[in-house]
Design a protein around this motif. Structure first.
Motif, short mmCIF file in Angstrom:
data_model
loop_
_atom_site.label_atom_id
_atom_site.label_comp_id
_atom_site.label_asym_id
_atom_site.label_seq_id
_atom_site.Cartn_x
_atom_site.Cartn_y
_atom_site.Cartn_z
N SER A 235 30.79 43.16 31.79
CA SER A 235 31.16 42.85 30.41
C SER A 235 31.67 44.09 29.68
CB SER A 235 29.96 42.26 29.66
OG SER A 235 28.86 43.17 29.68
N ARG A 238 35.20 44.93 31.04
CA ARG A 238 36.20 44.05 30.44
C ARG A 238 36.53 44.49 29.01
NH1 ARG A 238 37.20 39.19 33.04
NH2 ARG A 238 35.82 38.68 34.80
N GLU A 242 40.15 45.49 27.41
CA GLU A 242 40.67 44.79 26.24
C GLU A 242 40.94 45.75 25.09
OE1 GLU A 242 37.75 41.82 25.49
OE2 GLU A 242 38.28 40.63 27.28
N PHE A 246 44.56 45.31 27.67
CA PHE A 246 44.65 44.64 28.97
C PHE A 246 43.57 43.57 29.10
CE2 PHE A 246 46.35 48.90 29.58
CZ PHE A 246 47.55 48.65 30.23
N THR A 247 43.91 42.50 29.79
CA THR A 247 42.95 41.43 30.05
C THR A 247 42.75 41.28 31.55
OG1 THR A 247 43.63 40.20 28.06
CG2 THR A 247 42.46 38.98 29.78
N GLN A 249 42.28 38.98 34.17
CA GLN A 249 42.41 37.53 34.32
C GLN A 249 41.56 36.99 35.48
OE1 GLN A 249 46.74 37.06 34.55
NE2 GLN A 249 46.70 36.23 32.47
#
Length: 276
Positions: A235, A238, A242, A246-247, A249
């Motif tokens: 988490s 990520r 972000e 950037f994500t 996917q």
């Protein structure tokens, strides 16, 4: 001074070039550019005869193969411009060095000719941070000798020199690569509790590396670094991506078992049935 006080630990992040930071093989592009056929067959023959450490086959051809005598430094520079790089190489060290308490020095150690790597990574990685195969040229511009080949155990030598000059512990080294020329250096880094990252599913390298990451984006190597060195959870990783636009996917963690299963011959089957 305030920034220096925040730095708690430094790391050396070293990477191979061909197929690690790029999608191409330098030798293939050079051969196609010069109209030379049979490059892969030549490489296979050199590898079979163990003339040179794995990864240094192109250097051998440049020095000994008549078809490659036409190669000049400007050809190698042109090859670098044709190489397709993985995305966001520049951001790898930028994002890592934005983390409080850590500093990562990013270096490239590769068997590819130094001119190729410097040309391909111009404006991305400083030339002084690139250690490739260093060629010597005569007055006519022909390759007449090899000063250094960063292949096989040659990569270990360069890595040790960098680690020593940076005054880092051996466990403060991260190395990423994709092929057989990275085996020696990965075993060396593993021995001293450094972190090794494979960017290929090839068995001979993925079974040695502590972590394997498959992606077309260079930022993917941040995942094992953040997990193994900084102890971050998914988490938080990520959230970092972000925060920089950037994500993530897709993120699949898979443990792979490599099996080769052969049928027993008739005699072995009969013996098995008797014992049962």
């Amino acid at each position: 001074m305030a920034e220096e006080r925040r730095i708690q630990k430094q790391y050396l992040l070293a990477s191979d070039f061909d197929h690690t930071l790029s999608f191409n093989d330098s030798g293939v592009i050079l051969s196609e550019m010069l109209g030379i056929d049979g490059f892969q067959a030549k490489i296979a023959e050199i590898s079979r005869k163990n003339f040179i450490q794995q990864g240094g086959e192109l250097s051998y051809l440049l020095l000994h193969d008549p078809e490659y005598r036409q190669v000049r430094s400007h050809h190698l520079i042109a090859v670098g411009k044709k190489i397709r790089l993985k995305a966001n190489i520049r951001l790898v060290s930028q994002l890592l060095n934005s983390l409080d308490g850590y500093r990562f020095g990013f270096y490239v150690i590769s068997a590819a000719p130094e001119e190729v790597i410097q040309s391909a990574l111009e404006g991305i990685v400083p030339p002084e941070n690139i250690y490739g195969t260093r060629l010597n040229y005569n007055e006519a511009g022909e390759v007449c000798g090899i000063e250094r080949v960063c292949a096989g155990y040659g990569k270990v030598t360069v890595l040790d020199e960098l680690q020593s000059s940076m005054k880092l512990g051996r466990d403060q080294v991260v190395y990423m690569g994709d092929g057989s020329s990275d085996i020696h250096v990965m075993l060396h880094v593993n021995r001293y509790d450094g972190l090794t990252i494979a960017v290929s599913e090839a068995k001979h390298i993925s079974q040695i590396a502590k972590r394997t990451v498959l992606s077309d984006d260079s930022l993917s190597v941040l995942v094992p670094i953040l997990e193994e060195i900084l102890g971050w959870q998914s988490s938080r990783i990520r959230a970092l991506f972000e925060a920089h636009g950037f994500t993530v996917q897709e993120w699949d963690k898979v443990k792979t078992d490599w099996l080769t299963i052969e049928p027993m011959d008739a005699r072995e089957t009969a013996e098995l049935q008797v014992t049962q």
